[in-house]
Design a protein around this motif. Structure first.
Motif, PDB file in Angstrom:
ATOM      1  N   ASP A  60       9.571 -10.212  11.046  1.00  0.00           N
ATOM      2  CA  ASP A  60      10.908  -9.925  11.058  1.00  0.00           C
ATOM      3  C   ASP A  60      11.700 -11.207  11.182  1.00  0.00           C
ATOM      4  OD1 ASP A  60      12.917  -7.877  10.769  1.00  0.00           O
ATOM      5  OD2 ASP A  60      13.550  -8.713  12.773  1.00  0.00           O
ATOM      6  N   GLY A  61      12.555 -11.728  10.606  1.00  0.00           N
ATOM      7  CA  GLY A  61      13.351 -13.120  10.518  1.00  0.00           C
ATOM      8  C   GLY A  61      12.902 -13.928   9.842  1.00  0.00           C
ATOM      9  N   ALA A  80       0.907  -1.210  -0.122  1.00  0.00           N
ATOM     10  CA  ALA A  80      -0.091  -0.037   0.096  1.00  0.00           C
ATOM     11  C   ALA A  80       0.862   1.340  -0.111  1.00  0.00           C
ATOM     12  CB  ALA A  80      -1.021   0.123   1.165  1.00  0.00           C
ATOM     13  N   GLY A  81       1.955   1.411  -0.843  1.00  0.00           N
ATOM     14  CA  GLY A  81       2.694   2.260  -1.032  1.00  0.00           C
ATOM     15  C   GLY A  81       3.989   2.812   0.224  1.00  0.00           C
ATOM     16  N   ALA A  82       3.846   1.736   1.237  1.00  0.00           N
ATOM     17  CA  ALA A  82       4.786   1.984   2.335  1.00  0.00           C
ATOM     18  C   ALA A  82       5.718   0.598   2.238  1.00  0.00           C
ATOM     19  CB  ALA A  82       4.095   1.771   3.592  1.00  0.00           C
ATOM     20  N   THR A  83       6.828   0.934   2.680  1.00  0.00           N
ATOM     21  CA  THR A  83       7.947   0.139   2.821  1.00  0.00           C
ATOM     22  C   THR A  83       7.851  -0.790   4.082  1.00  0.00           C
ATOM     23  OG1 THR A  83       9.608   1.343   1.545  1.00  0.00           O
ATOM     24  CG2 THR A  83      10.471  -0.570   2.504  1.00  0.00           C
ATOM     25  N   ALA A  84       7.410  -2.113   3.661  1.00  0.00           N
ATOM     26  CA  ALA A  84       7.092  -3.148   4.891  1.00  0.00           C
ATOM     27  C   ALA A  84       8.730  -3.638   5.410  1.00  0.00           C
ATOM     28  CB  ALA A  84       6.270  -4.137   4.367  1.00  0.00           C
ATOM     29  N   GLY A  85       9.397  -3.751   4.605  1.00  0.00           N
ATOM     30  CA  GLY A  85      10.830  -4.294   4.767  1.00  0.00           C
ATOM     31  C   GLY A  85      11.372  -4.680   3.415  1.00  0.00           C
ATOM     32  N   ILE A  86      12.488  -5.497   3.503  1.00  0.00           N
ATOM     33  CA  ILE A  86      13.206  -6.340   2.401  1.00  0.00           C
ATOM     34  C   ILE A  86      13.137  -7.823   2.888  1.00  0.00           C
ATOM     35  CG2 ILE A  86      14.637  -4.219   1.840  1.00  0.00           C
ATOM     36  CD1 ILE A  86      17.058  -5.735   3.306  1.00  0.00           C
ATOM     37  N   VAL A  87      13.483  -8.427   1.781  1.00  0.00           N
ATOM     38  CA  VAL A  87      13.772  -9.807   2.014  1.00  0.00           C
ATOM     39  C   VAL A  87      15.345 -10.097   1.220  1.00  0.00           C
ATOM     40  CG1 VAL A  87      11.647 -10.863   1.709  1.00  0.00           C
ATOM     41  CG2 VAL A  87      12.468 -10.455  -0.221  1.00  0.00           C
ATOM     42  N   VAL A  88      15.968 -10.698   1.923  1.00  0.00           N
ATOM     43  CA  VAL A  88      17.373 -10.953   1.346  1.00  0.00           C
ATOM     44  C   VAL A  88      17.439 -12.524   1.359  1.00  0.00           C
ATOM     45  CG1 VAL A  88      19.863 -10.745   2.084  1.00  0.00           C
ATOM     46  CG2 VAL A  88      18.265  -9.128   2.663  1.00  0.00           C
ATOM     47  N   SER A 148      18.493 -16.013  -1.534  1.00  0.00           N
ATOM     48  CA  SER A 148      18.623 -16.560  -2.910  1.00  0.00           C
ATOM     49  C   SER A 148      17.242 -17.473  -3.142  1.00  0.00           C
ATOM     50  CB  SER A 148      19.874 -17.591  -2.877  1.00  0.00           C
ATOM     51  OG  SER A 148      19.754 -18.515  -1.700  1.00  0.00           O
ATOM     52  N   PRO A 149      17.253 -17.980  -4.371  1.00  0.00           N
ATOM     53  CA  PRO A 149      16.236 -18.685  -4.727  1.00  0.00           C
ATOM     54  C   PRO A 149      15.721 -19.842  -3.510  1.00  0.00           C
ATOM     55  CG  PRO A 149      17.284 -18.278  -6.614  1.00  0.00           C
ATOM     56  CD  PRO A 149      18.098 -17.718  -5.343  1.00  0.00           C
ATOM     57  N   GLY A 150      14.594 -19.887  -3.121  1.00  0.00           N
ATOM     58  CA  GLY A 150      14.060 -20.972  -2.134  1.00  0.00           C
ATOM     59  C   GLY A 150      14.383 -20.592  -0.465  1.00  0.00           C
ATOM     60  N   ASN A 151      15.195 -19.665  -0.214  1.00  0.00           N
ATOM     61  CA  ASN A 151      15.256 -19.159   1.155  1.00  0.00           C
ATOM     62  C   ASN A 151      15.449 -17.639   1.150  1.00  0.00           C
ATOM     63  OD1 ASN A 151      15.739 -19.030   3.778  1.00  0.00           O
ATOM     64  ND2 ASN A 151      18.052 -19.496   3.596  1.00  0.00           N
ATOM     65  N   PHE A 152      14.329 -16.757   1.300  1.00  0.00           N
ATOM     66  CA  PHE A 152      14.295 -15.376   1.258  1.00  0.00           C
ATOM     67  C   PHE A 152      14.028 -15.057   3.039  1.00  0.00           C
ATOM     68  CE2 PHE A 152      14.108 -15.818  -2.954  1.00  0.00           C
ATOM     69  CZ  PHE A 152      14.636 -14.800  -3.650  1.00  0.00           C
ATOM     70  N   ARG A 153      14.803 -14.194   3.685  1.00  0.00           N
ATOM     71  CA  ARG A 153      14.636 -13.793   4.859  1.00  0.00           C
ATOM     72  C   ARG A 153      13.991 -12.230   5.164  1.00  0.00           C
ATOM     73  NH1 ARG A 153      15.558 -16.299   9.646  1.00  0.00           N
ATOM     74  NH2 ARG A 153      17.136 -17.739   8.529  1.00  0.00           N
ATOM     75  N   PHE A 154      12.645 -12.111   5.680  1.00  0.00           N
ATOM     76  CA  PHE A 154      12.448 -11.029   5.742  1.00  0.00           C
ATOM     77  C   PHE A 154      12.806  -9.870   7.001  1.00  0.00           C
ATOM     78  CE2 PHE A 154       9.041  -8.055   7.111  1.00  0.00           C
ATOM     79  CZ  PHE A 154       8.801  -7.421   6.145  1.00  0.00           C
TER      80      PHE A 154
END
Length: 68
Positions: free
Chosen positions: A37-38, A10-18, A20-26
């Protein structure tokens, strides 16, 4: 090689995911998303959908409290 993807809801940054394919941590960037988170996800899209659902549920709980 890892990558970082910004998750916006909704136009706001919730966070990032970092990850590689198959394992993205928020990583949360807003208190409203701290409960995620995490957490690990299979894809960046799964993280985005979960954050969006989390935001929708939080908004509904807030509306319910206002109506009471």
């Amino acid at each position: 090689m890892s990558q970082a993807i910004i998750i916006e809801i909704a136009g706001a940054t919730a966070g990032i995911v970092v990850g590689s394919p198959g394992n993205f941590r928020f990583f949360s960037s807003e208190p409203a998303f701290d409960r995620l988170d995490g957490r690990s996800f299979h894809s960046a899209e799964q993280a985005r959908r979960t954050a969006a659902a989390h935001r929708t549920a939080k908004d509904h709980r807030k509306d319910d409290r206002k109506a009471a």
